[in-house]
Design a protein around this motif. Structure first.
Motif, mmCIF file in Angstrom:
data_model
loop_
_atom_site.group_PDB
_atom_site.id
_atom_site.type_symbol
_atom_site.label_atom_id
_atom_site.label_comp_id
_atom_site.label_asym_id
_atom_site.label_seq_id
_atom_site.Cartn_x
_atom_site.Cartn_y
_atom_site.Cartn_z
ATOM 1 N N LEU A 50 0.833 -1.200 0.000
ATOM 2 C CA LEU A 50 0.000 0.000 0.000
ATOM 3 C C LEU A 50 0.869 1.253 0.000
ATOM 4 O O LEU A 50 1.827 1.348 0.758
ATOM 5 N N SER A 51 0.496 2.209 -0.834
ATOM 6 C CA SER A 51 1.241 3.466 -0.869
ATOM 7 C C SER A 51 0.378 4.675 -0.512
ATOM 8 O O SER A 51 0.903 5.750 -0.264
ATOM 9 N N HIS A 52 -0.935 4.509 -0.486
ATOM 10 C CA HIS A 52 -1.826 5.604 -0.067
ATOM 11 C C HIS A 52 -3.023 5.022 0.673
ATOM 12 O O HIS A 52 -3.366 3.851 0.515
ATOM 13 N N LEU A 53 -3.637 5.851 1.498
ATOM 14 C CA LEU A 53 -4.714 5.391 2.379
ATOM 15 C C LEU A 53 -6.000 6.183 2.185
ATOM 16 O O LEU A 53 -6.827 6.251 3.089
ATOM 17 N N THR A 54 -6.191 6.769 1.032
ATOM 18 C CA THR A 54 -7.349 7.636 0.804
ATOM 19 C C THR A 54 -8.675 6.907 0.983
ATOM 20 O O THR A 54 -9.668 7.527 1.336
ATOM 21 N N HIS A 55 -8.701 5.617 0.775
ATOM 22 C CA HIS A 55 -9.954 4.864 0.882
ATOM 23 C C HIS A 55 -10.403 4.651 2.330
ATOM 24 O O HIS A 55 -11.504 4.164 2.566
ATOM 25 N N LEU A 56 -9.584 5.036 3.276
ATOM 26 C CA LEU A 56 -9.939 4.877 4.688
ATOM 27 C C LEU A 56 -10.737 6.057 5.231
ATOM 28 O O LEU A 56 -11.250 5.996 6.342
ATOM 29 N N ARG A 57 -10.860 7.110 4.458
ATOM 30 C CA ARG A 57 -11.526 8.336 4.942
ATOM 31 C C ARG A 57 -12.950 8.113 5.424
ATOM 32 O O ARG A 57 -13.396 8.751 6.367
ATOM 33 N N SER A 58 -13.676 7.227 4.800
ATOM 34 C CA SER A 58 -15.082 7.011 5.162
ATOM 35 C C SER A 58 -15.256 6.076 6.354
ATOM 36 O O SER A 58 -16.373 5.847 6.801
ATOM 37 N N LEU A 59 -14.177 5.552 6.889
ATOM 38 C CA LEU A 59 -14.259 4.588 7.987
ATOM 39 C C LEU A 59 -14.100 5.279 9.334
ATOM 40 O O LEU A 59 -13.142 5.059 10.070
ATOM 41 N N SER A 60 -15.055 6.094 9.669
ATOM 42 C CA SER A 60 -14.967 6.904 10.893
ATOM 43 C C SER A 60 -15.063 6.076 12.170
ATOM 44 O O SER A 60 -14.651 6.530 13.226
ATOM 45 N N GLY A 61 -15.575 4.871 12.097
ATOM 46 C CA GLY A 61 -15.697 4.023 13.277
ATOM 47 C C GLY A 61 -14.526 3.095 13.499
ATOM 48 O O GLY A 61 -14.527 2.276 14.423
ATOM 49 N N LEU A 62 -13.482 3.217 12.677
ATOM 50 C CA LEU A 62 -12.319 2.350 12.780
ATOM 51 C C LEU A 62 -11.628 2.553 14.127
ATOM 52 O O LEU A 62 -11.303 3.668 14.502
ATOM 53 N N GLU A 63 -11.446 1.462 14.873
ATOM 54 C CA GLU A 63 -10.841 1.530 16.203
ATOM 55 C C GLU A 63 -9.422 0.972 16.226
ATOM 56 O O GLU A 63 -8.572 1.477 16.946
ATOM 57 N N ASP A 64 -9.169 -0.092 15.482
ATOM 58 C CA ASP A 64 -7.848 -0.716 15.439
ATOM 59 C C ASP A 64 -7.398 -0.780 13.986
ATOM 60 O O ASP A 64 -8.115 -1.303 13.135
ATOM 61 N N LEU A 65 -6.191 -0.282 13.746
ATOM 62 C CA LEU A 65 -5.658 -0.226 12.389
ATOM 63 C C LEU A 65 -4.187 -0.621 12.403
ATOM 64 O O LEU A 65 -3.394 -0.043 13.128
ATOM 65 N N TRP A 66 -3.849 -1.649 11.617
ATOM 66 C CA TRP A 66 -2.462 -2.116 11.515
ATOM 67 C C TRP A 66 -2.044 -1.981 10.059
ATOM 68 O O TRP A 66 -2.651 -2.566 9.173
ATOM 69 N N LEU A 67 -0.965 -1.223 9.818
ATOM 70 C CA LEU A 67 -0.486 -0.978 8.466
ATOM 71 C C LEU A 67 1.028 -1.082 8.332
ATOM 72 O O LEU A 67 1.589 -0.651 7.339
ATOM 73 N N SER A 68 1.689 -1.641 9.298
ATOM 74 C CA SER A 68 3.148 -1.707 9.226
ATOM 75 C C SER A 68 3.599 -2.574 8.055
ATOM 76 O O SER A 68 2.892 -3.455 7.603
#
Length: 70
Positions: A50-68
């Motif tokens: 992954l090089s960009h995260l623009t698709h995460l903008r609509s996920l306002s309820g996201l509590e745990d996110l792992w992207l390493s």
């Protein structure tokens, strides 16, 4: 699906009530399609391409996110 050699997240529009998604260790270059899963609470997309995260903008309820490892 972890380590399933996924390269895209097609068909997530069919599971808009998805609350947890584990797609670590795949070949994802985009999270396109995830924006349909507005109830998502947990996302593990570590160790992809992954090089960009623009698709995460609509996920306002996201509590745990792992992207390493991207």
């Amino acid at each position: 699906c972890q380590s399933c050699r996924l390269t895209q997240l097609d068909n997530l529009c069919f599971v808009p009530s998805l609350r947890e998604l584990y797609v670590a260790d795949n070949g994802l270059v985009s999270l396109d399609g995830i924006q349909q899963c507005t109830l998502l609470k947990i996302l593990d997309a570590s160790n992809n391409r992954l090089s960009h995260l623009t698709h995460l903008r609509s996920l306002s309820g996201l509590e745990d996110l792992w992207l390493s490892g991207n």
